[in-house]
Design a protein around this motif. Structure first.
Motif, PDB file in Angstrom:
ATOM      1  N   ASP A 186      66.521  29.464  32.576  1.00  0.00           N
ATOM      2  CA  ASP A 186      67.739  29.940  33.233  1.00  0.00           C
ATOM      3  C   ASP A 186      68.797  30.422  32.236  1.00  0.00           C
ATOM      4  OD1 ASP A 186      68.051  26.621  34.596  1.00  0.00           O
ATOM      5  OD2 ASP A 186      67.845  27.292  32.544  1.00  0.00           O
ATOM      6  N   TRP A 187      68.419  30.434  30.988  1.00  0.00           N
ATOM      7  CA  TRP A 187      69.149  31.203  29.980  1.00  0.00           C
ATOM      8  C   TRP A 187      68.114  32.103  29.357  1.00  0.00           C
ATOM      9  CZ3 TRP A 187      72.460  27.592  26.321  1.00  0.00           C
ATOM     10  CH2 TRP A 187      73.681  27.284  26.956  1.00  0.00           C
ATOM     11  N   ALA A 188      68.388  33.381  29.257  1.00  0.00           N
ATOM     12  CA  ALA A 188      67.419  34.243  28.578  1.00  0.00           C
ATOM     13  C   ALA A 188      68.147  35.371  27.869  1.00  0.00           C
ATOM     14  CB  ALA A 188      66.384  34.766  29.555  1.00  0.00           C
ATOM     15  N   TRP A 189      68.068  36.583  28.399  1.00  0.00           N
ATOM     16  CA  TRP A 189      68.690  37.702  27.700  1.00  0.00           C
ATOM     17  C   TRP A 189      70.203  37.560  27.633  1.00  0.00           C
ATOM     18  CZ3 TRP A 189      66.765  43.258  27.216  1.00  0.00           C
ATOM     19  CH2 TRP A 189      65.405  43.267  26.866  1.00  0.00           C
ATOM     20  N   ASP A 190      70.799  36.963  28.659  1.00  0.00           N
ATOM     21  CA  ASP A 190      72.260  36.859  28.668  1.00  0.00           C
ATOM     22  C   ASP A 190      72.773  36.117  27.441  1.00  0.00           C
ATOM     23  OD1 ASP A 190      70.996  34.613  29.546  1.00  0.00           O
ATOM     24  OD2 ASP A 190      72.337  34.204  31.221  1.00  0.00           O
ATOM     25  N   ILE A 191      72.232  34.917  27.212  1.00  0.00           N
ATOM     26  CA  ILE A 191      72.730  34.128  26.090  1.00  0.00           C
ATOM     27  C   ILE A 191      72.185  34.666  24.764  1.00  0.00           C
ATOM     28  CG2 ILE A 191      72.968  31.775  25.192  1.00  0.00           C
ATOM     29  CD1 ILE A 191      74.487  32.345  27.810  1.00  0.00           C
ATOM     30  N   THR A 192      70.983  35.259  24.812  1.00  0.00           N
ATOM     31  CA  THR A 192      70.467  35.942  23.616  1.00  0.00           C
ATOM     32  C   THR A 192      71.436  37.038  23.187  1.00  0.00           C
ATOM     33  OG1 THR A 192      68.204  35.556  24.354  1.00  0.00           O
ATOM     34  CG2 THR A 192      68.517  37.282  22.716  1.00  0.00           C
ATOM     35  N   ASN A 193      71.866  37.832  24.139  1.00  0.00           N
ATOM     36  CA  ASN A 193      72.795  38.929  23.827  1.00  0.00           C
ATOM     37  C   ASN A 193      74.136  38.389  23.343  1.00  0.00           C
ATOM     38  OD1 ASN A 193      70.782  40.517  24.809  1.00  0.00           O
ATOM     39  ND2 ASN A 193      71.762  40.908  26.782  1.00  0.00           N
ATOM     40  N   PHE A 194      74.578  37.312  23.964  1.00  0.00           N
ATOM     41  CA  PHE A 194      75.840  36.701  23.539  1.00  0.00           C
ATOM     42  C   PHE A 194      75.771  36.285  22.071  1.00  0.00           C
ATOM     43  CE2 PHE A 194      77.655  32.347  22.929  1.00  0.00           C
ATOM     44  CZ  PHE A 194      78.952  32.739  22.702  1.00  0.00           C
ATOM     45  N   VAL A 195      74.715  35.535  21.725  1.00  0.00           N
ATOM     46  CA  VAL A 195      74.615  35.044  20.340  1.00  0.00           C
ATOM     47  C   VAL A 195      74.400  36.212  19.385  1.00  0.00           C
ATOM     48  CG1 VAL A 195      73.473  33.410  18.802  1.00  0.00           C
ATOM     49  CG2 VAL A 195      73.712  32.851  21.200  1.00  0.00           C
ATOM     50  N   PHE A 196      73.635  37.204  19.832  1.00  0.00           N
ATOM     51  CA  PHE A 196      73.389  38.390  19.018  1.00  0.00           C
ATOM     52  C   PHE A 196      74.705  39.087  18.675  1.00  0.00           C
ATOM     53  CE2 PHE A 196      72.804  43.070  19.168  1.00  0.00           C
ATOM     54  CZ  PHE A 196      71.966  43.248  18.085  1.00  0.00           C
ATOM     55  N   GLU A 246      65.280  36.631  17.053  1.00  0.00           N
ATOM     56  CA  GLU A 246      65.453  35.227  16.670  1.00  0.00           C
ATOM     57  C   GLU A 246      66.098  34.453  17.816  1.00  0.00           C
ATOM     58  OE1 GLU A 246      67.612  33.924  12.942  1.00  0.00           O
ATOM     59  OE2 GLU A 246      68.638  32.761  14.491  1.00  0.00           O
ATOM     60  N   ARG A 247      67.170  35.007  18.372  1.00  0.00           N
ATOM     61  CA  ARG A 247      67.874  34.308  19.450  1.00  0.00           C
ATOM     62  C   ARG A 247      67.003  34.222  20.691  1.00  0.00           C
ATOM     63  NH1 ARG A 247      71.675  37.202  16.378  1.00  0.00           N
ATOM     64  NH2 ARG A 247      72.884  35.712  15.189  1.00  0.00           N
ATOM     65  N   PHE A 248      66.240  35.285  20.946  1.00  0.00           N
ATOM     66  CA  PHE A 248      65.334  35.266  22.095  1.00  0.00           C
ATOM     67  C   PHE A 248      64.300  34.155  21.920  1.00  0.00           C
ATOM     68  CE2 PHE A 248      61.403  36.628  24.157  1.00  0.00           C
ATOM     69  CZ  PHE A 248      61.841  36.855  25.441  1.00  0.00           C
ATOM     70  N   VAL A 249      63.743  34.060  20.702  1.00  0.00           N
ATOM     71  CA  VAL A 249      62.732  33.042  20.414  1.00  0.00           C
ATOM     72  C   VAL A 249      63.328  31.658  20.620  1.00  0.00           C
ATOM     73  CG1 VAL A 249      61.434  31.998  18.515  1.00  0.00           C
ATOM     74  CG2 VAL A 249      61.356  34.458  18.865  1.00  0.00           C
ATOM     75  N   ILE A 250      64.510  31.439  20.046  1.00  0.00           N
ATOM     76  CA  ILE A 250      65.109  30.108  20.151  1.00  0.00           C
ATOM     77  C   ILE A 250      65.343  29.757  21.609  1.00  0.00           C
ATOM     78  CG2 ILE A 250      67.191  28.767  19.673  1.00  0.00           C
ATOM     79  CD1 ILE A 250      67.399  30.279  17.023  1.00  0.00           C
ATOM     80  N   ILE A 251      65.895  30.688  22.363  1.00  0.00           N
ATOM     81  CA  ILE A 251      66.309  30.358  23.724  1.00  0.00           C
ATOM     82  C   ILE A 251      65.110  30.316  24.667  1.00  0.00           C
ATOM     83  CG2 ILE A 251      67.663  31.160  25.702  1.00  0.00           C
ATOM     84  CD1 ILE A 251      69.682  32.237  23.577  1.00  0.00           C
ATOM     85  N   VAL A 252      64.363  31.402  24.733  1.00  0.00           N
ATOM     86  CA  VAL A 252      63.350  31.498  25.791  1.00  0.00           C
ATOM     87  C   VAL A 252      62.116  30.644  25.495  1.00  0.00           C
ATOM     88  CG1 VAL A 252      61.876  33.061  27.085  1.00  0.00           C
ATOM     89  CG2 VAL A 252      64.215  33.702  26.567  1.00  0.00           C
ATOM     90  N   THR A 253      61.637  30.673  24.241  1.00  0.00           N
ATOM     91  CA  THR A 253      60.408  29.888  24.007  1.00  0.00           C
ATOM     92  C   THR A 253      60.666  28.391  24.135  1.00  0.00           C
ATOM     93  OG1 THR A 253      60.642  29.676  21.621  1.00  0.00           O
ATOM     94  CG2 THR A 253      59.498  31.629  22.425  1.00  0.00           C
ATOM     95  N   SER A 254      61.912  27.953  23.877  1.00  0.00           N
ATOM     96  CA  SER A 254      62.180  26.525  24.021  1.00  0.00           C
ATOM     97  C   SER A 254      62.293  26.136  25.487  1.00  0.00           C
ATOM     98  CB  SER A 254      63.470  26.137  23.301  1.00  0.00           C
ATOM     99  OG  SER A 254      63.432  26.584  21.978  1.00  0.00           O
TER     100      SER A 254
END
Lengths: 476, 181
Positions: A86-96, A399-407
């Motif tokens: 329930d966090w994916a591209w949104d939070i990836t983009n934020f951290v990016f 990197e952010r996508f990996v951290i967020i989505v794969t976890s």
């Protein structure tokens, strides 16, 4: 040396040629040339390439805001979010985006405190990049709440009681993040504006039309270049640099707390704060190079943004890229050494699970690509540097996508595992955020000095009253 | 010269190099002027000493801002989460300075930055849109590549001819003009 002994001069002998630093402004340009070259960028007629670039960017921005209107009116389901991710591209983009901002502050504040004079040619554009990146970053966490008015209303983010008289709860790192990011955006804007004041006065004094004179006049606040003012100004600038340095380190640390304070395997890691900060600087310098390399050739600013600047930034990429690579290795080591089967699984799943492609995209862009910069030949080839800087941007997004989505996609209970796929709205909102970023950046290069005019003058030998080029006639 | 019609604001002397203005500033300081200033396109290293200025007090504004920010943060969180509406979340204490620290830290920096900015504006009396110096066309170069000294008529040691001679002969200014108020 024999000469100086003969004439009885008391100054030290000239250093050997190999030790003399390259000048920061090439070809011994006089002070007036610097004003003309930089102010000219926003005074000359709009260049032809600017319009197509602006129209495309503006289109991207409009797309993004339309899709946000669609999201708000329909619900967050228009993004591909669902349990368990329930966090994916949104939070990836934020951290990016927030990470990209960090290079601007590093250049403007940390390099200022370290007396790295070369920063003067790049700090203005880098700070502008910071502010625009923070604008893009802020949009994603705000709108991922869906019904934004509930999130922004008192009781959740804003420190005021809600309808049940309950206050926001400050034990949550998400609320720390709100304070960190909003402080970061505000202080970056103040710092940028303080730096702009003398240059806005330069533009005011050169302005031809009344509108330009009035607008630059208002925003330069009646600046005269008085030394009594400079004295307070320089102290204020130093203090703002001193404040921004711990700020920039805290912001990405707090962003990493969003993950590290939780108990999700792959997130619950003490290495996160320094690893996130290094990654942020790495990605930010990537973006600075992506923007400045075309800028310097489009506006013919090769004498001010020199190859030495490009080379120094490549070295920063090499250093921070190595830290990032080390952190990737250390995470794996601790996952094994820590002995938690869930943690170890999370990491094995990152590298060899269904999202293996994103992991290896991250590794090849972030771990391998900066090591080309061990070679001077490659560091000084601007086209090559520009291509690598794009890879750095891509790698840091992954990197952010990996951290967020794969976890998130595989937690403790295999029956609730899932696979996140972005929707077209996800993709286009992210693409549109580049439109917003570039729209702001293109407006910036059209209307404001892209290089800090007074600061660049200040590091030339002409500015030094004790240098022959500054008019010094001998030794007193 | 129309100095008979309107009272002069001061004398404006122009210089071409950093070394010239540096030298001239030291002479003005030694001559005992008090209401005078140096105008340069960028800050010249060592000019504060050459003019005999005291250290800038901006830091005090920064400190007051930071102090206020830190204690506002701590007090706000204690008041909201422990005093006014105690709410147990995850069995954590209602208040400790530890979880209150990140937010208080950010507020320290935020208010320090505002203190610094507005402190600098206050000390410099900015914004100031009316300035007699703006009437002088040469002065536009002060944000480009020229250096100026203005000795104001309000200075007790000011005398129109005396000061003009001082600026031309002792300070070696290239041009000296009177500026009207």
């Amino acid at each position: 040396m024999a000469n100086s002994a003969k004439s009885g001069a008391v100054h030290a002998p000239e250093p050997p040629a190999a030790l003399v630093r390259e000048p920061l402004v090439l070809n011994n340009r006089p002070l007036g040339w610097i004003t003309d070259a930089i102010a000219g960028v926003c005074e000359k007629p709009t260049p032809v390439w600017w319009w197509p670039a602006f129209i495309i960017s503006f289109g991207g921005m409009v797309t993004m805001f339309s899709l946000i209107a669609y999201l708000v009116s329909t619900g967050v389901g228009v993004w591909g979010l669902n349990q368990p991710a329930d966090w994916a591209w949104d939070i990836t983009n934020f951290v990016f985006w927030i990470g990209i901002g960090h290079a601007g502050t590093l250049i403007s504040a940390v390099l200022f405190l370290l007396r790295q004079k070369w920063r003067t040619s790049v700090n203005r554009a880098a700070e502008a990049m910071t502010i625009f990146a923070v604008v893009c970053a802020g949009i994603f966490p705000v709108f991922h709440t869906g019904r934004v008015w509930f999130a922004l209303l008192p009781g959740y983010l804003f420190p005021a009681p809600n309808a049940n008289a309950i206050w926001p709860q400050f034990r949550s790192p998400l609320l720390w993040d709100v304070f960190a990011v909003s402080t970061y955006g505000t202080v970056s804007l103040l710092f940028w504006y303080v730096g702009l004041i003398p240059d806005l006065a330069t533009l005011r004094d050169r302005a031809k039309g009344w509108l330009r004179r009035a607008l630059y006049g208002i925003f330069s606040l009646g600046w005269t270049g008085s030394n009594r003012h400079w004295s307070n100004y320089e102290k204020a600038y130093l203090l703002l640099a001193g404040l921004s340095t711990p700020l920039v380190l805290s912001v990405h640390s707090i962003v990493s707390f969003d993950f590290a304070v939780s108990v999700v395997p792959g997130w619950h890691t003490t290495i996160f704060p320094p690893y996130f900060v290094a990654g942020a600087i790495f990605s930010g310098f990537g973006m600075v190079l992506t923007l400045l390399i075309p800028l310097r050739s489009l506006f013919k600013l090769h004498d001010v943004i020199t190859l030495r600047h490009v080379e120094l930034m490549c070295k920063v990429l090499l250093a921070t890229g190595s830290i990032v690579g080390y952190a990737y290795g250390m995470e794996f080591f601790i996952a094994w050494y820590g002995g938690s089967p869930y943690e170890l699984y999370a990491f094995k799943n990152r590298a060899f699970g269904p999202y293996w492609w994103s992991y290896w995209a991250m590794i090849s862009c972030n771990v391998i690509s900066p090591h080309f910069f061990w070679f001077k030949k490659l560091r000084t080839s601007v086209v090559f540097v520009w291509i690598v800087s794009i890879f750095v941007n891509i790698g840091m997004w992954f990197e952010r996508f990996v951290i967020i989505v794969t976890s998130l996609h595989r937690d403790y209970l295999p029956s609730s595992w899932g696979y996140f796929t972005p929707s077209w709205v996800d993709v286009m909102t992210f693409v549109g955020s580049f439109g917003l970023f570039m729209t702001l950046f293109l407006l910036f290069i059209r209307f404001l000095p892209v290089i800090a005019i007074s600061e660049v003058k200040g590091v030339t030998p002409q500015a030094d009253p004790h240098h022959p080029l500054g008019g010094a006639k001998g030794h007193h | 010269m129309s100095s008979n019609l309107s009272k002069p604001y001061g004398l404006l002397a122009e210089f071409h190099t950093a070394a010239d203005i540096f030298e001239a500033a030291m002479r003005c300081r030694d001559a005992g002027f008090t209401k005078w200033d140096v105008y340069t396109p960028f800050p010249i290293h060592g000019m504060d000493e050459a003019m005999g200025l005291r250290k800038s007090p901006v830091g005090w504004f920064t400190f007051c801002g930071g102090f206020t920010g830190f204690f506002t943060g701590m007090t706000m969180i204690w008041y909201m989460n422990q005093f006014d509406y105690p709410l147990v979340v995850g069995g954590k204490p209602l208040f400790t300075p530890l979880f209150a620290f990140p937010v208080s830290y950010e507020m320290t920096i935020l208010l320090s930055a505002f203190g610094t900015l507005f402190g600098m504006f206050f000390l410099n009396q900015l914004p100031r849109f009316h300035n007699p110096l703006f009437k002088n066309d040469r002065f536009k170069k002060s944000t480009d590549d020229r250096f100026f000294i203005c000795i104001e008529a309000g200075d007790p040691r000011f005398g129109l001819e005396k000061t003009r001679a001082f600026l031309t002969e002792e300070c070696h200014a290239s041009v000296v003009e009177s500026v009207e108020d």
